[in-house]
Design a protein around this motif. Structure first.
Motif, PDB file in Angstrom:
ATOM      1  N   GLU A 114       0.840  -1.189   0.000  1.00  0.00           N
ATOM      2  CA  GLU A 114       0.000   0.000   0.000  1.00  0.00           C
ATOM      3  C   GLU A 114       0.878   1.243   0.000  1.00  0.00           C
ATOM      4  N   VAL A 115       0.652   2.092  -0.982  1.00  0.00           N
ATOM      5  CA  VAL A 115       1.364   3.369  -1.043  1.00  0.00           C
ATOM      6  C   VAL A 115       0.350   4.447  -0.684  1.00  0.00           C
ATOM      7  N   HIS A 116       0.570   5.066   0.479  1.00  0.00           N
ATOM      8  CA  HIS A 116      -0.382   6.067   0.940  1.00  0.00           C
ATOM      9  C   HIS A 116      -0.221   7.358   0.155  1.00  0.00           C
ATOM     10  N   GLY A 117      -1.327   8.061  -0.059  1.00  0.00           N
ATOM     11  CA  GLY A 117      -1.264   9.365  -0.711  1.00  0.00           C
ATOM     12  C   GLY A 117      -1.042  10.460   0.330  1.00  0.00           C
ATOM     13  N   ASP A 118      -0.847  11.668  -0.155  1.00  0.00           N
ATOM     14  CA  ASP A 118      -0.710  12.786   0.782  1.00  0.00           C
ATOM     15  C   ASP A 118      -2.079  13.074   1.406  1.00  0.00           C
ATOM     16  N   GLN A 119      -3.110  12.812   0.667  1.00  0.00           N
ATOM     17  CA  GLN A 119      -4.477  12.864   1.184  1.00  0.00           C
ATOM     18  C   GLN A 119      -4.991  11.430   1.241  1.00  0.00           C
ATOM     19  N   PRO A 120      -5.934  11.138   2.159  1.00  0.00           N
ATOM     20  CA  PRO A 120      -6.476   9.767   2.158  1.00  0.00           C
ATOM     21  C   PRO A 120      -7.174   9.450   0.832  1.00  0.00           C
ATOM     22  N   LEU A 121      -7.023   8.230   0.380  1.00  0.00           N
ATOM     23  CA  LEU A 121      -7.709   7.782  -0.836  1.00  0.00           C
ATOM     24  C   LEU A 121      -9.042   7.160  -0.438  1.00  0.00           C
ATOM     25  N   ILE A 122      -9.846   6.836  -1.425  1.00  0.00           N
ATOM     26  CA  ILE A 122     -11.201   6.332  -1.126  1.00  0.00           C
ATOM     27  C   ILE A 122     -11.151   4.985  -0.386  1.00  0.00           C
ATOM     28  N   HIS A 123     -10.041   4.240  -0.552  1.00  0.00           N
ATOM     29  CA  HIS A 123      -9.917   2.950   0.132  1.00  0.00           C
ATOM     30  C   HIS A 123      -9.083   3.045   1.406  1.00  0.00           C
ATOM     31  N   SER A 124      -8.641   4.249   1.786  1.00  0.00           N
ATOM     32  CA  SER A 124      -7.758   4.379   2.959  1.00  0.00           C
ATOM     33  C   SER A 124      -8.532   4.182   4.257  1.00  0.00           C
ATOM     34  N   LEU A 125      -7.854   3.585   5.227  1.00  0.00           N
ATOM     35  CA  LEU A 125      -8.412   3.481   6.578  1.00  0.00           C
ATOM     36  C   LEU A 125      -8.449   4.872   7.183  1.00  0.00           C
ATOM     37  N   GLN A 126      -9.639   5.379   7.444  1.00  0.00           N
ATOM     38  CA  GLN A 126      -9.771   6.724   8.001  1.00  0.00           C
ATOM     39  C   GLN A 126     -10.518   6.640   9.326  1.00  0.00           C
ATOM     40  N   ASN A 127     -10.449   7.724  10.063  1.00  0.00           N
ATOM     41  CA  ASN A 127     -11.117   7.752  11.356  1.00  0.00           C
ATOM     42  C   ASN A 127     -12.604   8.102  11.191  1.00  0.00           C
ATOM     43  N   VAL A 128     -13.332   7.158  10.600  1.00  0.00           N
ATOM     44  CA  VAL A 128     -14.784   7.293  10.396  1.00  0.00           C
ATOM     45  C   VAL A 128     -15.421   6.055  11.027  1.00  0.00           C
ATOM     46  N   PRO A 129     -16.727   6.065  11.251  1.00  0.00           N
ATOM     47  CA  PRO A 129     -17.345   4.838  11.779  1.00  0.00           C
ATOM     48  C   PRO A 129     -17.118   3.666  10.816  1.00  0.00           C
ATOM     49  N   HIS A 130     -16.811   2.514  11.394  1.00  0.00           N
ATOM     50  CA  HIS A 130     -16.510   1.352  10.562  1.00  0.00           C
ATOM     51  C   HIS A 130     -17.603   0.299  10.648  1.00  0.00           C
ATOM     52  N   GLY A 131     -17.887  -0.306   9.504  1.00  0.00           N
ATOM     53  CA  GLY A 131     -18.764  -1.469   9.488  1.00  0.00           C
ATOM     54  C   GLY A 131     -18.000  -2.702   9.937  1.00  0.00           C
ATOM     55  N   LYS A 132     -18.696  -3.810   9.925  1.00  0.00           N
ATOM     56  CA  LYS A 132     -18.079  -5.088  10.296  1.00  0.00           C
ATOM     57  C   LYS A 132     -18.021  -5.978   9.069  1.00  0.00           C
ATOM     58  N   ILE A 133     -17.060  -6.887   9.042  1.00  0.00           N
ATOM     59  CA  ILE A 133     -17.109  -7.976   8.066  1.00  0.00           C
ATOM     60  C   ILE A 133     -17.406  -9.249   8.840  1.00  0.00           C
ATOM     61  N   ASN A 134     -18.468  -9.916   8.493  1.00  0.00           N
ATOM     62  CA  ASN A 134     -18.824 -11.199   9.125  1.00  0.00           C
ATOM     63  C   ASN A 134     -18.332 -12.347   8.246  1.00  0.00           C
ATOM     64  N   TYR A 135     -17.597 -13.274   8.817  1.00  0.00           N
ATOM     65  CA  TYR A 135     -17.250 -14.503   8.113  1.00  0.00           C
ATOM     66  C   TYR A 135     -18.321 -15.528   8.467  1.00  0.00           C
ATOM     67  N   ARG A 136     -19.013 -16.027   7.460  1.00  0.00           N
ATOM     68  CA  ARG A 136     -20.141 -16.918   7.700  1.00  0.00           C
ATOM     69  C   ARG A 136     -20.004 -18.237   6.939  1.00  0.00           C
ATOM     70  N   TYR A 137     -20.664 -19.248   7.451  1.00  0.00           N
ATOM     71  CA  TYR A 137     -20.851 -20.488   6.705  1.00  0.00           C
ATOM     72  C   TYR A 137     -22.313 -20.587   6.289  1.00  0.00           C
ATOM     73  N   TYR A 138     -22.561 -21.137   5.109  1.00  0.00           N
ATOM     74  CA  TYR A 138     -23.953 -21.445   4.742  1.00  0.00           C
ATOM     75  C   TYR A 138     -23.972 -22.819   4.096  1.00  0.00           C
ATOM     76  N   GLN A 139     -25.134 -23.420   4.154  1.00  0.00           N
ATOM     77  CA  GLN A 139     -25.300 -24.750   3.608  1.00  0.00           C
ATOM     78  C   GLN A 139     -25.776 -24.592   2.159  1.00  0.00           C
ATOM     79  N   SER A 140     -25.021 -25.067   1.189  1.00  0.00           N
ATOM     80  CA  SER A 140     -25.451 -24.968  -0.202  1.00  0.00           C
ATOM     81  C   SER A 140     -26.135 -26.256  -0.615  1.00  0.00           C
ATOM     82  N   SER A 141     -27.456 -26.166  -0.833  1.00  0.00           N
ATOM     83  CA  SER A 141     -28.177 -27.355  -1.315  1.00  0.00           C
ATOM     84  C   SER A 141     -27.774 -27.630  -2.756  1.00  0.00           C
ATOM     85  N   THR A 142     -27.430 -26.577  -3.482  1.00  0.00           N
ATOM     86  CA  THR A 142     -27.019 -26.734  -4.888  1.00  0.00           C
ATOM     87  C   THR A 142     -25.740 -27.559  -4.993  1.00  0.00           C
TER      88      THR A 142
END
Lengths: 358, 358
Positions: free
Chosen positions: A113-141
């Motif tokens: 990761e090469v940081h810019g002088d300004q934060p980029l759209i994908h940069s970790l910033q001090n804003v409220p963060h969502g969660k990533i849930n790792y889930r299992y599901y049963q695939s009948s297919t």
């Protein structure tokens, strides 16, 4: 007595380090303030070591010092997140000194990761963060338990009072369910755009889309019969088509077209990034296709194809675009510079997140 | 016309494959029904390739065939999940054909799962599954945004009617916040034990415990002042000490003792696995320690140290155990065979999960 044990412990750790034959001083990659990057790799017996990365037009030779460390400094690159790898005597490997691995089943690459002088759209910033849930599901297919990742937005209200729209986001051909977050930073792009009020709070579902050795079209079934029902019974989501979007990159961009355009009553947003469409499924769906364009144009609030001019699929995607336009579908296109890369994927996604669920 | 494009596409993909110089037929690792494992690695120019793994006492030489593929078959091993790596001319690398990477900042290893005839405690089974949440939190101690993983149990009730006990689970020295799930399968072990009603439904918090280059004891502050408050304000958790446990492995086992035993009013369960204690923090805390053993034995519902007889820390841990017993603390010990391994970590954790919050 205790002293002796401490010394023994330190010796034991030193022995382990020696066994690993890793010089303690090596640091790679090292990004300098001018955005140049120094790569280092320890291989005293190798004959030729190169670094290849999406910031380079061609691999660069590294040079070996007397201690067996190969290195090279790549001049200032544009701030972004780049995959790269080392070629050691013609064998491609990830950088063993870098924790950040490109999530992929086939190519072992690292990311820098090469940081810019300004934060980029994908940069970790001090804003409220969502969660990533790792889930299992049963695939009948597919008759098995499978994994998927679910991004829930900041201040997610799991108890069902607020209901959310859902974007189904599909990775590329040899990627995994983690590639959209670990390389594409989908969660941080969403966090940043939601904080800026440029995107609607939404759930983003990132399934594992590789069904090999099963036929490729089984993923379409898995999505419709297993993934969507799992999400809709486990998360407080809106279930009308205007609250459901699908997007994907490369092979996933082809899957997006196959799933989305054959189910326009289910997905009002179909956003395909650099789609790979040389598949039997695409041929079967769109080879002799006579869509009811007037109806589909009503159902689809947004149908986009994004592509880069140096993408190796550019000519093929131009053909796809011409075909869909010839069928009178309202199709928006986004054409950018660059190649078939995850740098562009982030750009395509940031664009989509600002367009859907409005 | 379309035909030509399909052919061009296939050629383009073939060109990419050729560039990667990866023979399409290679498969590694390959686990046979008799639990033997075949490893393969493509390196036509290498002079010596070995496989080393925690199923082997010493690295095994691989042999090269005429196509440049090195391979070896390791005879039947005990079903488990094992880290392994290749040594290519003395350089350690992960298996480039295996998607499963050992999450670690220092050693690049792959992992191979050998299934048993019966499911093991860490096996993915058809039982209700919890979620793993990937979260960011703001560390006031370290002045930065950091990551942690949070396991929530099956049927997790996020809206606060049910409140859960919390286990804080710390990785080893060069591991990451993902090691306990990706290698230690903490989530699946919990799923399986909860399904068997052998463990109480709980939340498991897996922080990133490396604070280098800051002094090591800052992690203790980060845990007490940042991580626990973050968890308690974001999850429906019980906040009395009898609903709070701490456990960790190796360097994390040392951190467990440092954090847990200096805060017995906060943690009623302190479970240390093969602790590494040759640290200034441990010396400062326990070098001239005069605990109120009667009070601590009341506060601590469970204090355990687990260790394996061939663990390189065995002698040191025996000293730790003697010291704590000498201070009149009620200490349970679990001594098993084997080394300083994640195979044993899973066993230690499975044991802890059945002991806490009862």
């Amino acid at each position: 007595m205790k002293q002796i044990f401490y010394i023994l412990l330190i010796l034991a750790f030193s022995a382990l380090t020696a066994f690993a034959q890793r010089p303690p001083s090596i640091s790679s990659p090292e990004v300098a303030p001018d955005h140049s990057i120094t790569f280092r790799y320890y291989a005293p017996k190798a004959q030729k070591v190169m670094v290849s990365g999406e910031f380079l037009a061609a691999p660069m030779l590294m040079t070996k010092d007397t201690s067996g460390i190969w290195s090279v400094t790549v001049p200032s690159v544009k701030p972004d997140i780049y995959p790269y790898s080392f070629w050691v005597d013609s064998v491609q490997i990830a950088d063993p000194n870098n924790t950040y691995i490109f999530a992929n089943e086939r190519f072992k690459r690292s990311i820098v990761e090469v940081h810019g002088d300004q934060p980029l759209i994908h940069s970790l910033q001090n804003v409220p963060h969502g969660k990533i849930n790792y889930r299992y599901y049963q695939s009948s297919t597919l008759g098995t338990t499978r994994t998927l990742l679910v991004y829930t937005p900041p201040n997610f209200d799991a108890n069902g009072k607020t209901k959310y729209p859902v974007l189904y986001l599909i990775h590329g051909g040899s990627d995994t369910e983690e590639t959209w977050t670990k390389v594409g930073r989908a969660n941080l792009i969403a966090d940043n755009l939601i904080a800026q009020k440029k995107a609607t709070p939404m759930i983003i579902v990132m399934p594992y889309a590789n069904v090999a050795p099963s036929p490729r079209e089984l993923f379409t079934k898995d999505m419709m019969n297993d993934i969507i029902p799992f999400v809709e019974s486990n998360y407080p989501v809106l279930t009308d088509s205007k609250s459901r979007a699908i997007a994907g990159f490369s092979v996933g961009g082809g899957q997006t077209l196959n799933i989305g355009l054959t189910n326009p009553d289910k997905f009002a947003y179909v956003c395909s990034y650099a789609p790979f469409t040389a598949t039997d499924e695409f041929k079967k769906n769109f080879g002799n296709w006579s869509p009811n364009a007037a109806l589909m144009n009503k159902q689809l609030k947004l149908f986009t194809i994004s592509i880069a001019t140096e993408d190796f699929l550019y000519e093929s995607v131009k053909q796809n675009i011409a075909m869909f336009k010839e069928k009178q579908l309202n199709l928006e296109t986004l054409v950018v510079s660059g190649g078939h890369t995850w740098m562009n994927c982030k750009l395509y996604l940031a664009n989509t997140l600002q367009q859907i669920f409005k």
